[in-house]
Design an enzyme around this catalytic site. Structure first.
Site, PDB file in Angstrom:
ATOM      1  N   PHE A  13      37.041  36.427  48.341  1.00 24.81           N
ATOM      2  CA  PHE A  13      37.236  36.255  47.060  1.00 24.81           C
ATOM      3  C   PHE A  13      38.743  36.010  46.293  1.00 24.81           C
ATOM      4  O   PHE A  13      39.143  35.437  45.640  1.00 24.81           O
ATOM      5  CB  PHE A  13      36.626  37.615  45.966  1.00 24.81           C
ATOM      6  CG  PHE A  13      35.283  37.452  45.849  1.00 24.81           C
ATOM      7  CD1 PHE A  13      34.384  36.435  45.467  1.00 24.81           C
ATOM      8  CD2 PHE A  13      34.558  38.435  46.561  1.00 24.81           C
ATOM      9  CE1 PHE A  13      33.125  36.242  45.447  1.00 24.81           C
ATOM     10  CE2 PHE A  13      33.013  38.198  46.589  1.00 24.81           C
ATOM     11  CZ  PHE A  13      32.222  37.306  46.155  1.00 24.81           C
ATOM     12  N   CYS A  14      39.474  36.816  47.425  1.00 22.45           N
ATOM     13  CA  CYS A  14      40.907  36.772  47.208  1.00 22.45           C
ATOM     14  C   CYS A  14      41.774  36.815  48.607  1.00 22.45           C
ATOM     15  O   CYS A  14      41.501  38.017  49.242  1.00 22.45           O
ATOM     16  CB  CYS A  14      41.288  38.077  46.230  1.00 22.45           C
ATOM     17  SG  CYS A  14      43.172  38.103  46.084  1.00 22.45           S
ATOM     18  N   PRO A  15      42.479  36.053  49.123  1.00 23.25           N
ATOM     19  CA  PRO A  15      43.074  35.018  48.412  1.00 23.25           C
ATOM     20  C   PRO A  15      42.045  33.698  48.221  1.00 23.25           C
ATOM     21  O   PRO A  15      42.297  33.013  47.278  1.00 23.25           O
ATOM     22  CB  PRO A  15      43.967  34.552  49.549  1.00 23.25           C
ATOM     23  CG  PRO A  15      43.417  35.091  50.723  1.00 23.25           C
ATOM     24  CD  PRO A  15      43.051  36.499  50.717  1.00 23.25           C
TER      25      PRO A  15
END
Ligand code: FAD
Lengths: 77, 379
Positions: A13-15
């Site tokens: 999801f992140c990055p």
């Protein structure tokens, strides 16, 4: 020799898949092909959009039976 | 079991203390041994550099003696590793000493490399070291108006910094009465204001409300410092009066020199946190040093270290690992000088950030102090 490098961004999801792709592509050689794995349906839209903007090439996009997207991007410049 | 931990930052320290606590009797009986090899006698709480850049903290408040944080059963050597001889299960340090191990934990972190983008190091300010954060404050305090351009390099540690530094500067300049003379120009590498969709959904309207301009799909290609001009890979050209950057990062040079991973990031199994390949049975990788597609953040380092420590203790006691790392990350998001929110997510659950409030900001300020208890393994 051009190489195919796997960028496994499943569950990211992140990055996130596109940022993983940009990171790897930036330090790849011109002509290299990256295979991006993404479990995020959004990648099928935002990856082609960015690739077009910068002038790289999206060679093909596949979705496997597990629902994972495989996006093959060639570094052009 | 001889355990050697390379790196005394967030991941290495939390891991070593956690294992030492779990294996207290084995350590006393000489059945296990923990050695830490690190590069500095000081432990730095890096998240505090954001506040240094705003003139709200000083670097000395963010440092402790590394030795004071460690369980006394851990043998600490401030003697960085130069050679990783994984096939022979030993490392060699700067002083020339060889340390043999049964299990190696690599947690050497990541470092900013603004010099990789032409003109960036000369032109931009950032908060990725104590010195740079002090310099940041000098430039911000002397700022009298104009356009502030924010650029974000990849990869970078702390995914919330692009938003936090923008909100923080906004409030700082607002308080100085410079709002009317300042234009904020926020850029981001992908097609929204933040990598986390739900965070972007909250941040974009917040930027609009504060009059902060946003340009997405902006990956910095080069900077012309003399003319105050930034150019993106996507073909945009933006003028600036002050350039604020989140620089691109690499892992440590020693990781690249020993060919452990491209750009200094080591291929790591996302669940077991073992190094991918032939040395999986003897090498664990934690924190920023992994090549995992998750946030390079202190909380990532913390949760990984806890999972790994539980496994290593179980291995020593029963011969079997007991846990998988689930990709958990928790990030505070400072949304200005006096309000904050947070994002918590893992490999399968996206975050659902709430509206920022004063209580969450107070919690973050408290955590900035509680961190030392957390590093010691008390929290
Ligand atoms: C401005 C800023 C704000 C941040 N804010 C947040 C936040 O709000 N929340 C959050 O979760 N995270 C935040 N972070 C990120 C967080 O600080 C890092 O992700 C975290 O420190 C990573 O831990 P680590 O143990 O992997 O690396 P580090 O903590 O960087 O530790 C690396 C260690 O390795 C040692 N070392 C280096 N080379 C060698 C060698 N050759 N041999 C032996 N040892 C070596 C170093 O001395 C150091 O002790 C922020 C970071 C910055 C810069």
């Amino acid at each position: 020799m051009a190489e195919t490098t796997l960028v496994d961004a499943r569950g990211s999801f992140c990055p996130g898949p596109l940022m993983e792709l940009i990171t790897t592509l930036k330090r790849a050689q011109v002509g290299d092909v990256l295979e991006l794995l993404s479990s995020d349906a959004g990648s099928a839209k935002d990856v082609p959009e960015w690739v077009r903007k910068v002038g790289h090439v999206l060679e093909r996009t596949e979705r496997d039976p597990a629902g994972v997207w495989h996006l093959f991007v060639r570094k052009e410049k | 079991m001889r355990i050697v931990v390379v790196g005394g930052g967030m991941a290495g320290t939390i891991f070593a203390n956690n294992v030492a606590r779990r294996l207290a009797s084995e350590l006393r009986a000489g059945k296990a041994r923990i050695t830490m090899l690190t590069a500095s006698d000081k432990h730095v709480y890096q998240p505090g550099w954001l506040y240094v850049a705003m003139g709200r903290m000083t670097p000395d408040e963010l440092e402790r003696e590394q030795a004071s944080l460690l369980d006394p059963a851990i043998a600490l050597h401030v003697d960085p590793v130069r050679t990783f001889a994984l096939a022979d299960r030993h490392v060699v340090t700067a002083s020339g000493r060889t340390h043999e191990y049964d299990l190696l934990v690599i947690a050497t972190g990541s470092r900013p490399v603004p010099e990789e983008i032409p003109g960036l190091k000369e032109a931009a300010i950032h908060c990725y070291s104590a010195e740079d954060a002090l310099h940041f404050y000098d430039r911000l305090a002397d700022f009298t108006g104009g356009r502030i351009l924010i650029t974000v390099g990849l990869p970078h540690k702390c995914p919330m910094i692009p938003l936090e530094i923008t909100f923080a500067m906004h409030d700082f300049l607002h308080d100085k009465g410079l709002s009317d003379k300042t234009e904020f120009y926020y850029t981001y590498p992908i097609g929204r204001a933040h990598s986390l969709e739900n965070v972007a959904r909250w941040a974009s309207p917040e930027f609009e409300r504060l009059g902060i301009r946003q340009e997405t799909f902006f990956n910095l290609k080069e900077v012309d410092p003399a003319n105050g001009l930034a150019r993106s890979e996507e073909g945009a050209e933006v003028k600036f009066d002050l350039l604020v950057t989140v620089p691109p990062h690499r892992g440590q040079a020693v990781i690249e020199a020993n060919k452990l991973g491209a750009n200094g990031f080591i291929p790591t199994d996302r669940y077991s946190l073992r190094m991918v390949g032939e040395h999986a049975d003897s090498v664990i990788v934690l924190g920023d040093t992994t090549n995992l597609p998750i946030s390079k953040a202190g909380s990532t380092a913390h949760f990984e270290a806890e999972a790994a420590a539980e496994n290593v203790a179980a291995l020593v006691k029963t011969g079997r690992a007991v846990r998988q790392y689930d990709g958990k990350v928790f990030c505070f998001i400072e949304a200005g000088k006096d309000r904050a929110t947070y994002a918590m997510f893992d490999y399968t659950h996206p975050p659902q950030p709430k509206a920022p409030n004063a209580a969450m900001h107070a919690f973050k300020m408290a955590y900035n102090k509680l961190y030392w208890a957390s590093a010691r393994g008390l929290l």
